[in-house]
Design a protein around this motif. Structure first.
Motif, PDB file in Angstrom:
ATOM      1  N   SER A 131     -69.016  -3.831  12.061  1.00 15.39           N
ATOM      2  CA  SER A 131     -68.254  -3.984  10.536  1.00 15.39           C
ATOM      3  C   SER A 131     -68.599  -5.449  10.076  1.00 15.39           C
ATOM      4  N   TRP A 132     -69.046  -5.659   8.950  1.00 19.71           N
ATOM      5  CA  TRP A 132     -69.229  -6.671   8.192  1.00 19.71           C
ATOM      6  C   TRP A 132     -67.992  -7.553   7.847  1.00 19.71           C
ATOM      7  N   ASP A 133     -67.002  -6.580   7.672  1.00 18.11           N
ATOM      8  CA  ASP A 133     -65.534  -7.325   7.620  1.00 18.11           C
ATOM      9  C   ASP A 133     -64.830  -7.894   8.701  1.00 18.11           C
TER      10      ASP A 133
ATOM     11  N   THR B 259     -80.413 -14.365  -2.504  1.00 17.08           N
ATOM     12  CA  THR B 259     -80.737 -12.969  -2.925  1.00 17.08           C
ATOM     13  C   THR B 259     -80.958 -12.218  -1.893  1.00 17.08           C
ATOM     14  N   GLY B 260     -81.021 -10.771  -2.003  1.00 14.07           N
ATOM     15  CA  GLY B 260     -81.156  -9.891  -1.059  1.00 14.07           C
ATOM     16  C   GLY B 260     -79.833  -9.433  -0.297  1.00 14.07           C
ATOM     17  N   GLY B 261     -79.803  -8.589   0.327  1.00 18.20           N
ATOM     18  CA  GLY B 261     -78.751  -7.826   0.878  1.00 18.20           C
ATOM     19  C   GLY B 261     -77.443  -8.629   1.242  1.00 18.20           C
ATOM     20  N   ALA B 262     -77.933  -9.701   2.508  1.00 19.49           N
ATOM     21  CA  ALA B 262     -76.807 -10.580   3.024  1.00 19.49           C
ATOM     22  C   ALA B 262     -76.277 -11.423   2.066  1.00 19.49           C
ATOM     23  N   SER B 263     -76.857 -11.705   0.703  1.00 23.53           N
ATOM     24  CA  SER B 263     -76.235 -12.664  -0.077  1.00 23.53           C
ATOM     25  C   SER B 263     -75.026 -12.241  -0.698  1.00 23.53           C
ATOM     26  N   ALA B 264     -74.491 -11.213  -0.508  1.00 24.08           N
ATOM     27  CA  ALA B 264     -73.377 -10.561  -0.881  1.00 24.08           C
ATOM     28  C   ALA B 264     -72.280 -11.269   0.010  1.00 24.08           C
ATOM     29  N   ASN B 265     -72.644 -11.655   1.250  1.00 23.67           N
ATOM     30  CA  ASN B 265     -71.548 -12.076   2.140  1.00 23.67           C
ATOM     31  C   ASN B 265     -71.091 -13.309   1.912  1.00 23.67           C
ATOM     32  N   LEU B 266     -70.021 -13.682   1.271  1.00 21.25           N
ATOM     33  CA  LEU B 266     -69.598 -15.004   0.986  1.00 21.25           C
ATOM     34  C   LEU B 266     -69.192 -15.896   2.146  1.00 21.25           C
ATOM     35  N   SER B 267     -69.040 -15.247   3.545  1.00 23.54           N
ATOM     36  CA  SER B 267     -68.600 -16.017   4.670  1.00 23.54           C
ATOM     37  C   SER B 267     -69.934 -16.613   4.907  1.00 23.54           C
ATOM     38  N   ILE B 268     -71.014 -15.730   4.997  1.00 15.66           N
ATOM     39  CA  ILE B 268     -72.312 -16.336   5.295  1.00 15.66           C
ATOM     40  C   ILE B 268     -72.576 -17.488   4.360  1.00 15.66           C
ATOM     41  N   LEU B 269     -72.464 -17.218   3.208  1.00 16.72           N
ATOM     42  CA  LEU B 269     -72.726 -18.344   1.945  1.00 16.72           C
ATOM     43  C   LEU B 269     -72.308 -19.637   2.039  1.00 16.72           C
TER      44      LEU B 269
ATOM     45  N   LEU C  39     -82.307 -13.007   1.651  1.00 15.00           N
ATOM     46  CA  LEU C  39     -81.629 -12.682   2.915  1.00 15.00           C
ATOM     47  C   LEU C  39     -81.683 -11.006   3.039  1.00 15.00           C
ATOM     48  N   GLY C  40     -83.150 -10.517   3.400  1.00 10.47           N
ATOM     49  CA  GLY C  40     -83.336  -9.133   3.630  1.00 10.47           C
ATOM     50  C   GLY C  40     -83.502  -8.839   4.979  1.00 10.47           C
ATOM     51  N   THR C  41     -84.542  -7.915   5.130  1.00  9.10           N
ATOM     52  CA  THR C  41     -84.734  -7.276   6.588  1.00  9.10           C
ATOM     53  C   THR C  41     -85.188  -8.347   7.187  1.00  9.10           C
TER      54      THR C  41
ATOM     55  N   GLY D  69     -84.061 -11.561  10.572  1.00 11.58           N
ATOM     56  CA  GLY D  69     -83.187 -11.703   9.443  1.00 11.58           C
ATOM     57  C   GLY D  69     -81.843 -10.689   9.655  1.00 11.58           C
ATOM     58  N   SER D  70     -81.690  -9.763   8.662  1.00  7.40           N
ATOM     59  CA  SER D  70     -80.699  -9.144   8.519  1.00  7.40           C
ATOM     60  C   SER D  70     -80.601  -8.106  10.004  1.00  7.40           C
ATOM     61  N   LEU D  71     -81.666  -7.633  10.285  1.00  5.06           N
ATOM     62  CA  LEU D  71     -81.442  -6.655  11.341  1.00  5.06           C
ATOM     63  C   LEU D  71     -80.975  -7.552  12.625  1.00  5.06           C
ATOM     64  N   THR D  72     -81.396  -8.676  13.034  1.00  3.80           N
ATOM     65  CA  THR D  72     -80.585  -9.364  14.022  1.00  3.80           C
ATOM     66  C   THR D  72     -79.533  -9.706  13.872  1.00  3.80           C
ATOM     67  N   ARG D  73     -78.987 -10.098  12.753  1.00  4.52           N
ATOM     68  CA  ARG D  73     -77.662 -10.440  12.451  1.00  4.52           C
ATOM     69  C   ARG D  73     -76.829  -9.064  12.490  1.00  4.52           C
ATOM     70  N   GLU D  74     -77.444  -7.930  12.255  1.00  4.34           N
ATOM     71  CA  GLU D  74     -76.718  -6.611  12.350  1.00  4.34           C
ATOM     72  C   GLU D  74     -76.615  -6.335  13.968  1.00  4.34           C
ATOM     73  N   ASP D  75     -77.404  -6.855  14.666  1.00  5.98           N
ATOM     74  CA  ASP D  75     -77.170  -6.464  16.217  1.00  5.98           C
ATOM     75  C   ASP D  75     -76.389  -7.290  16.723  1.00  5.98           C
TER      76      ASP D  75
HETATM   77  P1  ADP Z   1     -84.844  -5.379   2.083  1.00  8.76           P
HETATM   78  O1  ADP Z   1     -85.508  -6.575   2.628  1.00  8.76           O
HETATM   79  O2  ADP Z   1     -85.151  -4.075   2.761  1.00  8.76           O
HETATM   80  O3  ADP Z   1     -85.146  -5.300   0.667  1.00  8.76           O
HETATM   81  P2  ADP Z   1     -82.084  -5.995   1.302  1.00  8.76           P
HETATM   82  O4  ADP Z   1     -82.297  -7.231   0.864  1.00  8.76           O
HETATM   83  O5  ADP Z   1     -81.800  -4.653   0.770  1.00  8.76           O
HETATM   84  O6  ADP Z   1     -83.250  -5.615   2.239  1.00  8.76           O
HETATM   85  O7  ADP Z   1     -81.075  -6.231   2.225  1.00  8.76           O
HETATM   86  C1  ADP Z   1     -80.606  -5.371   3.364  1.00  8.76           C
HETATM   87  C2  ADP Z   1     -79.955  -5.783   4.484  1.00  8.76           C
HETATM   88  O8  ADP Z   1     -78.762  -6.315   4.081  1.00  8.76           O
HETATM   89  C3  ADP Z   1     -79.331  -5.029   5.464  1.00  8.76           C
HETATM   90  O9  ADP Z   1     -80.355  -5.053   6.831  1.00  8.76           O
HETATM   91  C4  ADP Z   1     -77.938  -5.239   5.911  1.00  8.76           C
HETATM   92  O10 ADP Z   1     -77.856  -5.577   7.255  1.00  8.76           O
HETATM   93  C5  ADP Z   1     -77.698  -6.514   4.944  1.00  8.76           C
HETATM   94  N1  ADP Z   1     -76.462  -6.863   4.451  1.00  8.76           N
HETATM   95  C6  ADP Z   1     -75.847  -5.833   3.742  1.00  8.76           C
HETATM   96  N2  ADP Z   1     -74.841  -6.123   3.150  1.00  8.76           N
HETATM   97  C7  ADP Z   1     -74.304  -7.234   4.056  1.00  8.76           C
HETATM   98  C8  ADP Z   1     -73.270  -7.941   4.201  1.00  8.76           C
HETATM   99  N3  ADP Z   1     -72.089  -7.781   3.659  1.00  8.76           N
HETATM  100  N4  ADP Z   1     -73.313  -8.808   5.007  1.00  8.76           N
HETATM  101  C9  ADP Z   1     -74.518  -9.399   5.720  1.00  8.76           C
HETATM  102  N5  ADP Z   1     -75.528  -8.524   5.571  1.00  8.76           N
HETATM  103  C10 ADP Z   1     -75.572  -7.405   4.723  1.00  8.76           C
END
Ligand code: ADP
Length: 537
Positions: A338-340, A433-443, A283-285, A323-329
């Motif tokens: 805020s993710w919280d 794996t990837g940035g958004a995998s830190a988010n337990l609510s999403i998991l 779950l990355g960009t 992926g993440s950029l659309t979720r961020e939007d």
């Molecule tokens: P890349 O594909 O660039 O390597 P990463 O795997 O590092 O990206 O993921 C980065 C993305 O993770 C960011 O765009 C961010 O929106 C997302 N991200 C970071 N923390 C969280 C979170 N707690 N919940 C959801 N998404 C998150």
């Protein structure tokens, strides 16, 4: 960058060294390791010799750090998938007689028929893709044969473009390597085979027979089979390390070089996926799904490759641009940036979202092939026990429904696509794996929708680690005299080695999972009708 990762027999990382192309080899003047050619639309290449010099440099760095090369029993590697290298007639002799007193670079400068390798970012071959598809009976037929429809970055269309535009250069080329087999060739001092997994990223190999497809070869360029050499499974021995490395770096002369493979297959190995039912979600960009299937069903989108760590099953790879950029939007619009806050809102909104289904495409999506846009539907009186419900389109959701809508919608769609590709359902386990995998609510939503445990690993360099694991695997298979399952190399070591992953979210409620199954079926009906209406085929 080029990275070396060294594992010990307990699979712990002993050392690693990295060479960054832009900053450490600035004379090539690359940005992000590549040249973006302003004069030819979509042409993106890398200077091939930069990779050779990077190998010189990474080995020198290890030598300076007093690394004991003589203790290495096997080496493998990961090259960016799809990129290709063109060896000039007569170069094999040069490769076989390297002088250990000189760097590789000095001895290989005039061995290439083109100095700039087309890489995975290149998109200059649309014409060739369509021509090859047409010649073999259509895009879907090419996908059934080779595991993917014609893609601009794939090596076959790149080779056809070379033949179309510079036939003399094509004729002067005695061998075409992938980035992976090119690097392996340097290490063994002769042309290495292309491995079957990376070979499936070329639009040239029959994925069922794991041999070159004559019909696609003929549709690509004349005399191509001779220039490609043979294919080999990823766990096979490419050769013994060349005397050059024994003398210059004191490698043991018995050190084995295992077939190199592409970055995606190596990442799959690095995430310890191995048998059907294993699924990894990055779950990355953009979001990427890797899974293992025994009977894959290639389609117009997505890719099927042979499994790099098994001789019979397949690796399926699906890529989602949104992926993440659309979720961020959505987070920025509906949850105070805020993710919280996003997570609180998500947790407060009931699963199944009251039958609300959202489709969010901030970018042109690949999977499904839909243009930029947002579509929202509400299922009338949805209680998830029948598909016989009507959906009506609406222009807006309230903020909580929008938050749940993007999460559920994306993973329902992901589940539907993995099943269509023939991946077992429910999966055995998911590794996130990837940035958004830190988010337990999403998991939590992922675990409920897919109906399996979700594990997490934070491994930014899984491709390099995967290559080191494959080196161990090839070495073990060689020692046993036959193929052994990949999992044998890390049996009882998963918790204590560099491979450990954490159970982050257990499966969840079975009843909810079956309701999600119903919602998924309804969603894919709507998605298919959107593709019919708006799809970019
Ligand atoms: P890349 O594909 O660039 O390597 P990463 O795997 O590092 O990206 O993921 C980065 C993305 O993770 C960011 O765009 C961010 O929106 C997302 N991200 C970071 N923390 C969280 C979170 N707690 N919940 C959801 N998404 C998150």
């Amino acid at each position: 960058s080029l990275k070396a990762t060294v594992l010990d027999s307990n699979l712990n990382i002993v050392t690693s060294e990295t060479v960054r192309f832009d900053s450490e080899l600035p004379h090539y003047k690359t940005k992000d390791g590549v040249y973006r050619d302003a004069s030819v639309s979509g042409r993106i290449v890398s200077p091939t010799l930069m990779w050779v010099e990077a190998l010189d440099l990474v080995l020198d760095k290890l030598k300076k750090a007093k690394f004991e090369f003589e203790r290495v029993v096997a080496v493998s590697g990961s090259g960016q998938q799809h990129g290709s290298v063109y060896w000039k007639n007569g170069s094999s002799d040069r490769l076989a007689s390297l002088d250990p007193n000189k760097p590789l670079l000095d001895q290989l400068t005039d061995t290439l028929s083109i100095k700039e390798s087309p890489i995975w970012m290149d998109s200059s071959t649309t014409v060739q893709c369509r021509e090859i598809e047409k010649a073999v009976g259509g895009a879907l037929e090419l996908s059934r044969l080779t595991g993917s429809r014609g893609y601009e970055r794939f090596t076959g269309p790149q080779i056809r473009k070379l033949y179309d535009t510079q036939p003399d250069v094509y004729c002067q080329t005695e061998r075409i390597s992938l980035v992976s087999s090119f690097m392996a060739s340097l290490l063994i001092g002769t042309y290495a085979s292309i491995d079957e997994t990376d070979g499936a990223g070329m639009n040239l190999m029959d994925i069922r027979t794991r041999d070159w497809s004559k019909i696609v070869l003929d549709a690509t360029a004349p005399g191509l089979e001779d220039k490609l050499g043979k294919l080999a499974p990823a766990h096979a021995i490419a050769g013994s390390i060349a005397p050059y490395f024994v003398e210059r770096f004191q490698f043991n002369k018995n050190c084995l070089v295992i077939q190199w493979s592409g970055d995606n297959p190596n990442s799959l190995a690095g995430l310890t996926l191995n048998t059907p039912g294993d699924l990894a979600i990055s779950l990355g960009t953009s979001d990427t799904v890797f899974g293992i299937a025994s009977e894959p069903q290639p389609r117009l989108q997505g890719h099927v490759f042979p499994n790099p760590v098994d001789t019979t099953s397949y690796m399926v790879m699906l890529v989602y641009k949104n992926g993440s950029l659309t979720r961020e939007d959505v987070r920025n619009r509906c949850a105070d940036q805020s993710w919280d806050v996003f997570n609180k809102v998500l947790e407060q909104t009931p699963p199944l979202n009251g039958g609300k289904l959202g489709f969010y495409y901030k970018e042109h999506e690949i999977m499904p092939p839909l243009p930029v846009g947002i579509h929202r539907y509400v299922l009338d009186n949805f209680i998830a026990d029948t598909l016989d419900v009507k959906a009506h389109e609406v222009t807006e959701f309230d903020a909580p429904s929008e938050v749940r809508g993007i999460i559920e919608g994306h993973f329902l769609s992901m589940r539907a696509h993995t099943e269509r590709f023939g991946m077992p359902t429910p999966p055995k386990r998911i590794i996130a794996t990837g940035g958004a995998s830190a988010n337990l609510s999403i998991l939590k939503s992922v675990a409920s929708i897919f109906g399996c445990d979700v594990y997490t690993v934070q491994r930014p360099d899984s491709a390099s680690l995967g290559a080191a694991l494959r080196a161990a695997h090839g070495w073990l298979c060689h020692g046993e005299g036959s193929f052994v399952p990949f999992s044998c190399i890390y049996k009882n070591k998963l918790e204590t080695s560099s491979l450990s992953c954490k159970l982050s979210m257990p499966t969840g409620d079975k009843q909810l999972h079956s309701k999600y199954t119903m919602l998924m079926k309804k969603r894919i009906e709507i998605e298919d009708s959107l593709v019919q209406k708006l799809g970019r085929i």
